[in-house]
Design a protein around this motif. Structure first.
Motif, mmCIF file in Angstrom:
data_model
loop_
_atom_site.group_PDB
_atom_site.id
_atom_site.type_symbol
_atom_site.label_atom_id
_atom_site.label_comp_id
_atom_site.label_asym_id
_atom_site.label_seq_id
_atom_site.Cartn_x
_atom_site.Cartn_y
_atom_site.Cartn_z
ATOM 1 N N GLU A 1 0.847 -1.198 -0.023
ATOM 2 C CA GLU A 1 -0.099 -0.128 -0.111
ATOM 3 C C GLU A 1 0.920 1.168 0.100
ATOM 4 O O GLU A 1 0.537 2.052 -0.797
ATOM 5 C CB GLU A 1 -1.005 0.013 1.137
ATOM 6 N N ARG B 1 -7.479 -0.426 -6.224
ATOM 7 C CA ARG B 1 -7.867 -1.156 -5.020
ATOM 8 C C ARG B 1 -6.888 -1.036 -3.952
ATOM 9 O O ARG B 1 -7.224 -0.646 -2.777
ATOM 10 C CB ARG B 1 -8.437 -2.728 -5.044
ATOM 11 N N ALA C 1 -7.435 1.608 -0.755
ATOM 12 C CA ALA C 1 -7.352 1.227 0.579
ATOM 13 C C ALA C 1 -5.961 1.922 1.469
ATOM 14 O O ALA C 1 -6.467 2.323 2.473
ATOM 15 C CB ALA C 1 -6.852 -0.323 0.628
#
Length: 150
Positions: free
Chosen positions: A38, A68, A72
């Protein structure tokens, strides 16, 4: 049962892995955990300014999967900033990549394959090393800087 996620390619390990709001004692702060892939998505898209298609290609995921991961990550960072929570960078499902160095000839190169076992310049099959040498996937149970699982 869903299949396990594929390892995402990551080219950056942060030196600092914990960010805490000023003036709040550590024992009173709640944490948001940001996975390494991330952080890589935020780095590629927001810091380097790449298009999502290029970011997805670098991480070896599809563009929707990259979107995605990025959404996130941004949601976690926003939650931490708005709610005064700490951000802890750890874990994830990733494979560290980057420039590789041959111990025999000293040449450096970007790996083309996940399982590169010899130097393309001199043919050395010895231990290929470097901070970015390909390593096995690390699942969501954490990581340690400098850890080599190969």
């Amino acid at each position: 049962m869903p299949r396990p996620p594929k390892c995402r390619r990551v080219a950056f390990i942060p030196g600092i892995t914990y960010f805490q709001p000023a003036g709040i004692p550590l024992e009173q702060v709640e944490e948001v955990v940001l996975a390494l892939e991330e952080l890589e998505a935020i780095r590629l898209k927001d810091l380097e300014g790449l298009e999502q298609e290029d970011c997805a290609a670098r991480m070896h995921v599809s563009r929707p999967t990259f979107a995605r991961i990025l959404n996130a990550a941004r949601a976690k960072v926003a939650e931490a900033l708005v709610s005064g929570k700490a951000i802890k960078v750890e874990g994830g499902c990733y494979q560290l990549v980057g420039r590789i160095c041959c111990p025999q000839c000293g040449r450096r190169w970007e790996p083309e394959e996940d399982s590169l076992e010899f130097c393309p310049h001199c043919g050395n099959r010895g231990s290929i090393r470097g901070a970015g040498a390909p390593r096995r996937c690390r699942r969501r149970h954490g990581w340690q800087e400098g850890e080599d699982t190969s």
